[in-house]
Scaffold this motif. Structure first.
Motif, mmCIF file in Angstrom:
data_model
loop_
_atom_site.group_PDB
_atom_site.id
_atom_site.type_symbol
_atom_site.label_atom_id
_atom_site.label_comp_id
_atom_site.label_asym_id
_atom_site.label_seq_id
_atom_site.Cartn_x
_atom_site.Cartn_y
_atom_site.Cartn_z
ATOM 1 N N ARG A 60 0.929 -1.121 -0.035
ATOM 2 C CA ARG A 60 -0.206 -0.028 -0.003
ATOM 3 C C ARG A 60 0.884 1.183 -0.029
ATOM 4 O O ARG A 60 0.481 2.173 -0.748
ATOM 5 N N LYS A 61 2.093 1.285 0.717
ATOM 6 C CA LYS A 61 2.698 2.485 0.898
ATOM 7 C C LYS A 61 3.498 2.520 -0.563
ATOM 8 O O LYS A 61 3.527 3.880 -1.019
ATOM 9 N N ARG A 62 3.625 1.467 -1.289
ATOM 10 C CA ARG A 62 4.374 1.620 -2.672
ATOM 11 C C ARG A 62 3.295 2.376 -3.656
ATOM 12 O O ARG A 62 3.573 2.958 -4.523
ATOM 13 N N LEU A 63 2.061 1.836 -3.507
ATOM 14 C CA LEU A 63 1.122 2.270 -4.329
ATOM 15 C C LEU A 63 0.724 3.708 -4.049
ATOM 16 O O LEU A 63 -0.060 4.338 -5.061
ATOM 17 N N LEU A 64 0.790 4.043 -2.851
ATOM 18 C CA LEU A 64 0.445 5.563 -2.543
ATOM 19 C C LEU A 64 1.514 6.350 -3.328
ATOM 20 O O LEU A 64 1.333 7.490 -3.482
ATOM 21 N N GLU A 65 2.704 5.955 -3.762
ATOM 22 C CA GLU A 65 3.911 6.668 -4.166
ATOM 23 C C GLU A 65 3.672 6.553 -5.769
ATOM 24 O O GLU A 65 4.402 7.181 -6.512
ATOM 25 N N ARG A 66 2.787 5.657 -6.348
ATOM 26 C CA ARG A 66 2.532 5.578 -7.849
ATOM 27 C C ARG A 66 2.608 6.651 -8.669
ATOM 28 O O ARG A 66 3.305 6.461 -9.480
ATOM 29 N N GLU A 118 7.418 8.989 -17.412
ATOM 30 C CA GLU A 118 6.830 9.333 -18.560
ATOM 31 C C GLU A 118 5.667 10.460 -18.654
ATOM 32 O O GLU A 118 5.471 11.097 -19.478
ATOM 33 N N CYS A 119 4.931 10.464 -17.236
ATOM 34 C CA CYS A 119 4.142 11.750 -16.920
ATOM 35 C C CYS A 119 4.396 12.703 -16.684
ATOM 36 O O CYS A 119 3.790 13.651 -16.682
ATOM 37 N N ASN A 120 5.773 13.036 -16.208
ATOM 38 C CA ASN A 120 6.418 14.110 -15.532
ATOM 39 C C ASN A 120 5.954 15.360 -16.215
ATOM 40 O O ASN A 120 5.825 16.368 -15.912
ATOM 41 N N ASN A 121 6.393 15.221 -17.512
ATOM 42 C CA ASN A 121 6.087 16.415 -18.505
ATOM 43 C C ASN A 121 4.862 16.776 -19.237
ATOM 44 O O ASN A 121 4.581 17.556 -20.143
ATOM 45 N N CYS A 122 3.805 15.762 -18.895
ATOM 46 C CA CYS A 122 2.642 15.818 -19.491
ATOM 47 C C CYS A 122 1.775 17.008 -18.712
ATOM 48 O O CYS A 122 1.837 17.179 -17.716
ATOM 49 N N ARG A 177 -0.949 15.861 -16.496
ATOM 50 C CA ARG A 177 -0.763 14.846 -15.459
ATOM 51 C C ARG A 177 -1.322 15.266 -14.220
ATOM 52 O O ARG A 177 -1.824 14.476 -13.461
ATOM 53 N N SER A 178 -1.580 16.526 -13.896
ATOM 54 C CA SER A 178 -2.153 17.067 -12.579
ATOM 55 C C SER A 178 -3.806 16.716 -12.513
ATOM 56 O O SER A 178 -4.567 16.996 -11.880
ATOM 57 N N LEU A 179 -4.349 16.319 -13.850
ATOM 58 C CA LEU A 179 -5.791 15.791 -13.908
ATOM 59 C C LEU A 179 -5.907 14.476 -13.832
ATOM 60 O O LEU A 179 -6.930 13.630 -13.297
ATOM 61 N N CYS A 180 -5.028 13.356 -14.359
ATOM 62 C CA CYS A 180 -4.920 12.074 -14.578
ATOM 63 C C CYS A 180 -4.029 11.321 -13.610
ATOM 64 O O CYS A 180 -4.395 10.105 -13.114
ATOM 65 N N TYR A 181 -3.007 11.866 -13.287
ATOM 66 C CA TYR A 181 -1.921 11.289 -12.381
ATOM 67 C C TYR A 181 -1.476 9.601 -12.761
ATOM 68 O O TYR A 181 -1.214 8.826 -11.928
ATOM 69 N N GLY A 182 -1.474 9.674 -14.331
ATOM 70 C CA GLY A 182 -0.904 8.049 -14.595
ATOM 71 C C GLY A 182 -2.144 7.379 -14.918
ATOM 72 O O GLY A 182 -2.146 6.084 -15.351
ATOM 73 N N GLY A 183 -3.418 7.802 -14.546
ATOM 74 C CA GLY A 183 -4.454 6.856 -14.626
ATOM 75 C C GLY A 183 -4.844 5.665 -13.771
ATOM 76 O O GLY A 183 -4.125 5.713 -12.637
ATOM 77 N N CYS A 184 -5.460 4.590 -13.838
ATOM 78 C CA CYS A 184 -5.895 3.580 -13.286
ATOM 79 C C CYS A 184 -4.764 2.518 -13.001
ATOM 80 O O CYS A 184 -4.218 2.140 -14.125
ATOM 81 N N MET A 185 -4.250 2.120 -11.917
ATOM 82 C CA MET A 185 -3.236 1.170 -11.721
ATOM 83 C C MET A 185 -3.885 -0.151 -11.943
ATOM 84 O O MET A 185 -3.089 -0.831 -12.459
ATOM 85 N N ARG A 186 -5.158 -0.469 -12.001
ATOM 86 C CA ARG A 186 -5.498 -1.705 -12.543
ATOM 87 C C ARG A 186 -5.517 -1.923 -13.913
ATOM 88 O O ARG A 186 -4.934 -3.027 -14.443
ATOM 89 N N ASN A 187 -5.937 -1.017 -14.785
ATOM 90 C CA ASN A 187 -5.738 -0.985 -16.199
ATOM 91 C C ASN A 187 -4.066 -1.110 -16.515
ATOM 92 O O ASN A 187 -3.724 -1.931 -17.387
ATOM 93 N N ALA A 188 -3.362 -0.447 -15.833
ATOM 94 C CA ALA A 188 -1.784 -0.395 -15.983
ATOM 95 C C ALA A 188 -1.414 -2.066 -15.780
ATOM 96 O O ALA A 188 -0.709 -2.533 -16.743
ATOM 97 N N TYR A 189 -1.762 -2.511 -14.689
ATOM 98 C CA TYR A 189 -1.414 -3.861 -14.380
ATOM 99 C C TYR A 189 -2.060 -5.010 -15.397
ATOM 100 O O TYR A 189 -1.317 -5.763 -15.647
ATOM 101 N N ALA A 190 -3.284 -4.814 -15.788
ATOM 102 C CA ALA A 190 -3.894 -5.716 -16.712
ATOM 103 C C ALA A 190 -3.228 -5.735 -18.119
ATOM 104 O O ALA A 190 -3.273 -6.727 -18.534
ATOM 105 N N PHE A 191 -2.807 -4.587 -18.481
ATOM 106 C CA PHE A 191 -2.084 -4.508 -19.660
ATOM 107 C C PHE A 191 -0.587 -4.849 -19.794
ATOM 108 O O PHE A 191 -0.146 -5.444 -20.841
ATOM 109 N N MET A 241 2.918 -0.009 -11.371
ATOM 110 C CA MET A 241 3.425 1.144 -11.469
ATOM 111 C C MET A 241 3.597 1.745 -12.590
ATOM 112 O O MET A 241 4.060 2.945 -12.893
ATOM 113 N N ALA A 242 3.155 1.080 -13.922
ATOM 114 C CA ALA A 242 3.067 1.867 -15.300
ATOM 115 C C ALA A 242 1.848 2.609 -15.428
ATOM 116 O O ALA A 242 1.068 2.661 -14.539
#
Length: 377
Positions: free
Chosen positions: A309-315, A321-325, A328-342, A347-348
């Motif tokens: 959980r502590k790791r996911l809090l930092e995701r 690759e989101c740092n200069n988007c 970023r301040s609106l989506c924060y990298g999106g859904c971690m479940r979608n990232a893991y599924a694909f 953490m992607a």
């Protein structure tokens, strides 16, 4: 516990009273391997409510979302116990909000009255008009000589509306309905149904039919952009919550109530299965590498201090690759479940990123065009 935990918003607890379901949707996110026989026992229910309520504290509402499986298969008596336990805590000064996500096939007059009396918000799954819904959302076995679910779901929506309850409908977008998104919206408008549109997630039973049903991020983008135009240009639109939240986020800088776009979703949500196992969200249920602990055998402080959980809090801060988007301040990298599924990496970034960026960009343009129009007038 870190002081941060005590200053953020209340944790929403997503509870699965049972994994059982009377339907067999091809794209269900639940795995076939999940234990399905049984429902949450009294000890687990009490611990789930009490531990989260005491953690959230007095003066703040403790939200509970009852999920599944099909939660109503736990029986109305289960939910009577829910409000009884909460009622005892309310006498001590605690506050509650209840919502239920159901397939909508089991709502009776008695259940609808219960939802009305105890102010349950109701979410229902429906993939559009009958010809579209019944391609994917079917009964496990024949009912009234048919496996069609549409009439029962639609009648439940009408019943709830007759009681003054306005349910929200979730649509899962697949290859079988994505080209009909305008028709689906018009159907919902004609019947005054509020909605939200989600892509199919590559998890659970959906993995077996993924190549057959799944849409690409670009297909999802194009469909949502079409929906955006239809909805935005409608002079008297019905609510499409996924788009409304994105509009609010673009204006305010914070996409409210959308876990997909939460900077720290693990500060705001946890999921408890019917046997008491705690996961980041229900879509990780049954995957041992994501198990935080058990609500019966572990203190909540221990569960919330789990290293995962502590790791996911930092995701959100770890997706370089989101740092200069600029979104970023609106989506924060999106859904971690979608990232893991694909990608297999929680953490992607969310692979539906192209859709989110295009939607936020188009929404910003519409807001600006509308401002210019108002100035000219």
């Amino acid at each position: 516990m870190e002081t941060e935990e005590k200053t953020n918003n209340s944790i929403t607890t997503i509870v699965k009273p049972t994994n059982n379901c009377n339907m067999v949707c091809g794209y269900c996110y639940d795995a076939k391997s999940l234990p399905c026989q049984g429902k949450m026992n009294a000890e687990t229910l009490v611990n789930s409510i009490q531990k989260l309520t005491y953690f959230n504290g007095k003066g703040r509402t403790s939200p509970f979302l009852w999920h599944g499986g099909e939660p109503l298969l736990a029986g109305l008596g289960f939910f009577i116990n829910v409000v009884k336990i909460q009622g005892e805590l309310e006498q001590e000064g605690y506050l509650f909000d209840n919502a239920i996500q159901t397939n909508g096939t089991l709502i009776t007059n008695e259940i609808a009255d219960f939802f009305k009396e105890y102010k349950f918000s109701v979410g229902i799954s429906l993939d559009g008009p009958k010809k579209l819904n019944d391609q994917t959302r079917l009964y496990r076995s024949n009912r009234n000589e048919s496996r069609s679910t549409f009439s029962d779901i639609f009648n439940s929506i009408a019943l709830l509306k007759s009681k003054g309850i306005d349910p929200d409908v979730i649509v899962t977008l697949t290859k079988q309905n994505i080209n009909d998104i305008e028709e689906i919206y018009k159907f919902f408008k004609a019947n005054k149904i509020n909605s939200k549109f989600n892509p199919l997630v590559k998890s659970g039973r959906a993995i077996g039919v993924y190549n057959e049903l799944a849409i690409s991020p670009i297909e999802y983008r194009d469909a949502k952009l079409k929906l955006l135009d239809v909805w935005f240009n409608d002079e008297n639109p019905v609510h499409v919550h996924c788009l409304e939240e994105m509009f609010k986020g673009t204006i305010t800088g914070n996409v409210f109530h959308e876990c997909t776009f939460s900077e720290y979703c693990q500060k705001e949500f946890i999921s408890i299965g019917f046997q008491g196992d705690v996961y980041p969200c229900p879509e990780f249920d049954g995957e041992p590498q994501f198990l935080y602990g058990n609500i019966n055998t572990n203190a909540l402080e221990e569960i919330l201090s789990n290293p995962l959980r502590k790791r996911l809090l930092e995701r959100s801060g770890c997706i370089k690759e989101c740092n200069n988007c600029n979104t970023r301040s609106l989506c924060y990298g999106g859904c971690m479940r979608n990232a893991y599924a694909f990608t297999g990496d929680v953490m992607a970034k969310d692979p539906y990123c192209p859709a989110y960026k295009s939607l936020f960009k188009n929404i910003s343009r519409k807001i600006e065009d509308n401002r210019c129009k108002e100035v000219k007038e």
